[in-house]
Design an enzyme around this catalytic site. Structure first.
Site, PDB file in Angstrom:
ATOM      1  N   LYS A  83       0.853  -1.071  -0.246  1.00 40.91           N
ATOM      2  CA  LYS A  83       0.360  -0.368   0.067  1.00 40.91           C
ATOM      3  C   LYS A  83       0.874   0.898   0.175  1.00 40.91           C
ATOM      4  O   LYS A  83       2.108   1.386   1.070  1.00 40.91           O
ATOM      5  CB  LYS A  83      -0.975   0.103   1.486  1.00 40.91           C
ATOM      6  CG  LYS A  83      -2.095   0.697   1.442  1.00 40.91           C
ATOM      7  CD  LYS A  83      -2.676   0.959   2.599  1.00 40.91           C
ATOM      8  CE  LYS A  83      -3.764   1.665   2.489  1.00 40.91           C
ATOM      9  NZ  LYS A  83      -4.717   1.360   3.407  1.00 40.91           N
ATOM     10  N   SER A 158     -10.091   1.743   3.139  1.00 40.15           N
ATOM     11  CA  SER A 158      -8.949   2.781   1.943  1.00 40.15           C
ATOM     12  C   SER A 158      -7.978   1.850   1.776  1.00 40.15           C
ATOM     13  O   SER A 158      -7.227   2.591   0.507  1.00 40.15           O
ATOM     14  CB  SER A 158      -8.044   3.285   3.568  1.00 40.15           C
ATOM     15  OG  SER A 158      -7.591   3.101   4.212  1.00 40.15           O
ATOM     16  N   SER A 182     -10.183  -0.402   7.260  1.00 41.20           N
ATOM     17  CA  SER A 182      -9.018  -0.926   5.946  1.00 41.20           C
ATOM     18  C   SER A 182      -8.684  -1.743   5.590  1.00 41.20           C
ATOM     19  O   SER A 182      -8.208  -1.732   3.580  1.00 41.20           O
ATOM     20  CB  SER A 182      -8.117   0.870   5.671  1.00 41.20           C
ATOM     21  OG  SER A 182      -9.117   1.897   5.763  1.00 41.20           O
TER      22      SER A 182
END
Lengths: 489, 476, 94
Positions: A83, A158, A182
């Site tokens: 990420k 997210s 997330s």
């Protein structure tokens, strides 16, 4: 190979077992390398090509060259997507924000380094909601990510890029971060596995901070075994992180196939009206499966969990408002041209650099901490947090695991909730309580509703990862999501 | 109508840079004039993703300071974030302590200590304008070498009542911290910084007036003058019927003017929150014991011992206690004298003659005078084996070349003149100065000076002045 | 329940130069969100200790041993404005 093909490789039927690298789970890839039937170079070549064909906008950066991983390393060269929230030395790390566009950190996050040292090189940086603030990946400064199940829908957030990449076979596995859901929520919306470990077990050093007391890194994978394998090489005390505890046990690869003697709690507060019918149906079916496997299902109350979202949306933005103050145009990142004075430099840089959701949360957090409001908001939210943690402790004296749907809905349409921040926040209503309590929770695919994945969340007491993984594994085997997905086409 | 008398109420806020090897929250070595931005790392630069880790030695020094100042140590203290934007603050917040500090409720001398806490120092802003002066510079350069240096903040209660006492108390605090060895406490270098909170109230009242904060005074003299100037400024306003604004002020040393640094509208809202990246400090019994054991005899206690047990005058006791190395030398000399030397006499010679001979600020331990030598000299003077003026000559020789007083006296013939020899010299001088003798007999006391002078010259100062006078008067 | 003036004040504290449109939108959005958050005002929390630390750790301390600092060029490498020696900003007093 197109993304549609690799997606089919992940969820399609494999009557003769996996053949191409993309059809293997990460653990299967490790085994194949050990057996000599695949090399790290072959794996890298396949995934590099797949990554280059990413049409979901899952990736913000891809590695150019094969790093030449060691086949004898524990993770045998199986590459991982990371990420964009993690700092990676010399590689753009922008937290999907304009304010950090082009930023090249001079160091690498501990957890990424651990995986690298274990033989899992970085394949790509994944798209995400800006500064991890969001539940749909629509808050990225670099465009939204499409859900491979239905490209008109969001992958969740997210960690939307990480989830979409794993679901679409663009990476064998990925790491993301979970502050209020997330990792778990996008895993649920994309039909894969996502694990948020106990707070403190995985180092936060190098994770661009959103809400310090809530952020945790974790794996997004095709199955529970892969999640365990990744977690094994992510946990550990880090001298650079004062809140890092490491894990008291070694993370084991799960073996359980039954749930005999285990007690599962269903909190009525989290399984009531807000959950849409399709999700409820899959959830009920999962409860039946738990009983078939020998587990008992009872109701267990989490009395304060209804206030979790309220507490979370005070605590997280408050911490974030402080964590994001360093983005001021002085030492790195974007600097606005401004009017030439210092105040303009700050105000213009931040106005231009942050997206609307980030600004909203900074405002919320600043307000909650500002003079006169601390006790009413932050002070109270910290007390609500205590009660929520106490609720879970009491619950775990009666049950071994808590089970809920992960998300109240399946993947919603792009643009559906962007005009209604509060509706977006309520996407997290089922995952936030576990974050506030700091306990481990995993989401596994439970079935389809209208052709879209439904995630099931299992939570355990602090440091009970092995138990959670075992339970999830047994349930995953029984559910056989892959069969349902393949049958659905 | 009689004018209202106003009483100043003064509290001090002191920041002390600790003498640790590394910064408060990262492993960068502390900087002493290095090239800008050569002592930084991702943590103290506030790069994204970085986290603080507390310096164990800074905590120990903090505990030592708390104990030395008679404070209660918090059984559990936590760090807080103090949020504001400034280029010298890389994270946009300072990691400090707020409502649960390391130590509280102590006392040093006549002033109570409100609190002692740990925090990190800001970086340095250097103005880069053409003229270099603060208000005409357009650009500034930030140097993060200093950023993250461990600081202890000490806040006193507003127990001080005038500028001179404030400066004096600050000197005691400085001497105490210096003795502890936790900081260089050098105001010019910035390892000791002091702000003053000043308010006035009608004499006899016990409510507090509006206080102002006076910053950026970097010497004891300036602090005293600054506080005096602020007291005068406030008094003038109050007498004219005005009200004091709560504000932060700057004292310009050259002009004596006081100007505002921050107006009320710009007053900071620090939005404190507990620092989630750090865990509480819970001093263990071992940590507290280690801190206690590290505390030597502190200046206030040493001065008291000097007056109470050694009978020294307050001024000398203070000097010897505040200047550790001088006090150490004095005590070594006293021990070397082994009972043959009186402490007050030795103190006189140490504080007056020795320091004058060595020069201000010199450390006697680094001179050629040994404690034993000084003790021996003082014994000889007290026993009248040598006059005090000859003794000064001996001291000068000890300073220059070291050695033993007895040997120097013998070699230079500085021994005190014996009675018979001296009587003869006195009679000769009186015979030579018959006019002066007559004047003295007639009542002109001053004329005796000429006779004494002649005798001192002839004896090369070996005669004791008092003795000479006695012999003259016997023969008048 | 949060008005425009409060929004402007908070924006200044947070160093955000919001446009008029943003201020207007923000006022509505924050009010809606705060209304929801107000729910925590319903609970009786008088005897409850706040959770300010999630992990049960204490005294996590680092030995006072120097570690290498970054070379200056690395420290300055991401600076938006630098002369190779320091990070340049407009002067605060200017």
């Amino acid at each position: 190979m197109s993304t549609a093909d690799s997606f089919a490789a992940v969820f399609g039927s494999r009557p003769n077992g996996p053949t191409r690298p993309v059809e293997h789970t990460a653990a299967e890839l490790v085994a194949a390398v050990r057996a000599g039937t695949l090399s790290p170079a072959e794996i890298w070549a396949e995934y590099a090509a797949l990554a280059a064909d990413d049409d979901l906008n899952a990736y913000l950066w891809r590695a150019e060259t094969d790093p030449g991983a060691d086949p004898a390393a524990p993770l045998a060269g199986v590459p991982v997507a990371v990420k964009d929230l993690f700092c990676t030395e010399g590689v753009p790390s922008a937290a999907a924000s304009r304010i950090l566009e082009g930023y090249l950190p001079p160091y690498t996050a501990t957890v990424v380094q651990r995986l690298l040292d274990a033989g899992a090189p970085m394949l790509a940086k994944t798209n995400m909601d800006e500064f991890a603030m969001g539940s749909s990946n629509e808050n990225s400064a670099f465009g939204p990510v499409a859900n491979p199940w239905d490209r008109t829908r969001v992958p969740g957030g997210s960690s939307g890029g990480s989830a979409a990449a794993v679901a679409a076979g663009l990476a064998p596995w990925a790491i993301g971060t979970d502050t209020g859901g997330s990792i778990r929520q996008p895993a649920a919306l994309c039909g894969i596995v996502g694990l948020k470990p106990t707070y403190g077990t995985v180092s936060r050093y190098g994770m661009i901070a959103f809400a310090s007391s809530l952020d945790q890194a974790g794996p997004l994978t095709r199955d529970v075994t892969d999640a365990a394998l990744a977690l094994r090489h992510m946990v550990g005390r880090d001298v650079c992180d004062s809140t890092s505890t490491g894990h008291p046990e070694e993370i084991a690869l799960p073996t359980a196939e039954r749930l005999d003697g285990l007690r599962f709690g269903v909190p009525p507060e989290l399984t009531g009206d807000g959950v849409e019918p399709g999700v409820r149906a899959v959830f009920e079916a999962t409860l039946a499966r738990i009983e078939e496997l020998g587990g008992t299902v009872t109701e267990v109350s989490l009395p304060h969990s209804g206030h979790a979202i309220s507490a979370y949306y005070v605590l997280a933005p408050a911490e974030a408002s402080a964590n994001l103050a360093r983005f001021d145009g002085v030492r790195y990142g974007r600097r606005a041209d401004g009017d030439g004075d210092l105040l303009s430099l700050y105000e213009q840089t931040r106005e231009e650099g942050f997206g609307p959701e980030v600004k909203r949360r900074i405002m919320l957090g600043t307000y909650a901490l500002s003079s006169g409001y601390y006790d009413a908001y932050y002070g109270r939210a910290q007390r609500v947090r205590t009660k929520i943690a106490e609720d879970f402790k009491a619950a775990f004296e009666q049950v071994d695991a808590i089970v809920t749907p992960t998300s109240p809905t399946v993947a919603f349409a792009l643009g559906e909730r962007t005009a209604d921040p509060l509706a977006m926040y309520l996407s997290d209503v089922l995952t936030v309580p576990m974050s506030l309590a700091g306990i481990p929770a995993i989401s596994i695919p439970g079935g389809l509703a209208g052709g879209l994945p439904v995630g099931i969340q299992l939570a355990g007491p602090a440091f009970a990862e092995n138990r959670v993984l075992d339970v999830a594994h047994a349930l995953e085997q029984a559910i056989d999501f892959r069969a349902e997905a393949a049958a659905h086409g | 109508m009689a004018e209202t008398a106003y009483e100043p109420v003064i509290g001090l806020e002191i920041h002390v840079q600790l003498k640790t090897r590394t910064k408060m929250f990262c492993g960068c070595a502390l900087s002493f004039g290095e090239e800008p931005n050569t002592r930084t790392c991702p943590v103290c630069l506030g790069l994204p993703g970085t986290l603080p880790v507390v310096n164990a030695q800074a905590v120990q020094f903090g505990l030592e300071i708390g104990l030395a100042l008679g404070c209660e140590l918090a059984p559990r203290s936590i760090f807080h974030r103090k949020n504001y934007f400034y280029p010298d603050l890389p994270k946009g917040y300072q990691v400090s302590q707020y409502d649960i500090p390391l130590a509280r409720d102590g006392r040093l001398g006549e002033v109570r200590i409100h609190r002692v806490h740990l925090e990190e120092d800001a970086a340095k802003l250097v103005h880069a304008g053409a003229s270099g002066r603060i208000h005409s510079a357009e650009a500034s350069d930030v140097d993060f070498n200093r950023g993250g240096t461990p600081l202890v903040e000490i806040v006193s209660e507003p127990d001080l009542r005038d500028a001179a006492s404030a400066a004096e108390w600050l000197r005691l605090l400085r001497a105490t911290l210096r003795r502890l060895g936790v900081s260089d406490v050098n105001m010019e270098e910035g390892s000791l910084r002091c702000d003053a909170n000043v308010s006035l109230r009608p004499a006899g009242s016990d409510t507090l007036g509006v206080k102002t904060e006076l910053k950026n005074m970097n010497s004891f003299r300036f602090i005293e003058r600054g506080i005096d100037a602020e007291i005068a400024r406030q008094e003038a306003i109050l007498r004219a019927g005005g009200r004091i604004e709560q504000e932060t002020l700057h004292y310009d040393v050259r002009s004596g003017a006081i100007s505002s640094l921050r107006s009320k509208e710009e007053a900071h809202d620090y939005r404190y929150l507990p620092e989630p990246d750090l865990v509480p400090v819970v001093p263990t019994a071992e940590m507290v014991e280690r801190a206690r054991a590290a505390i030597p005899e502190l200046p206030a206690d040493r001065a008291a011992r000097f007056t109470d047990q050694l009978g020294l005058a307050e001024g000398q006791a203070r000097l010897l206690a505040f200047r550790t190395e001088v006090g150490d030398f004095f005590e070594a000399a006293l021990a070397a004298g082994d009972g043959a030397v009186a402490a007050p006499a030795l103190a006189n010679w140490t504080c007056n003659e020795l320091l004058a001979a060595l020069g201000e600020g010199a450390d006697p331990a680094e001179s050629k005078v040994t404690p034993a030598a000084l003790a021996a000299l003082v014994r000889m003077v007290a026993a009248k084996e040598v006059s005090s003026s000859a003794g000064k000559e001996v001291l000068a020789k000890l300073v220059a070349d070291g050695g033993e007083p007895a040997a120097i006296v013998a070699e230079a013939g500085l021994g005190r003149a014996d009675e018979g020899e001296l009587a003869a010299i006195v009679e000769r001088a009186m015979a030579d100065q018959a006019d002066a003798v007559a004047k003295v007999r007639a009542g002109n006391e001053k004329a005796i000076g000429a006779i004494i002078g002649a005798i001192m010259r002839e004896t090369k100062g070996r005669a004791d002045g008092g003795e000479v006078q006695r012999l003259i008067r016997e023969r008048l | 329940m949060i008005d425009r003036d409060q929004v402007l004040h908070v924006a200044r504290l947070a160093r955000l130069r919001l446009t008029d449109a943003e201020v207007e939108a923000m006022t509505g959005e924050l009010s809606t969100i705060l209304d929801h958050i107000e729910k925590i005002g319903e609970l009786d929390l008088d005897d409850v200790a706040p959770t300010s630390h999630v992990v049960a750790l204490e005294n996590v301390l680092r030995a006072d041993e120097p570690r290498p600092s970054l070379p200056r060029d690395v420290a300055l490498s991401q600076a938006p404005d630098s002369d190779g020696v320091g990070f340049r900003v407009p002067s605060p007093g200017a």
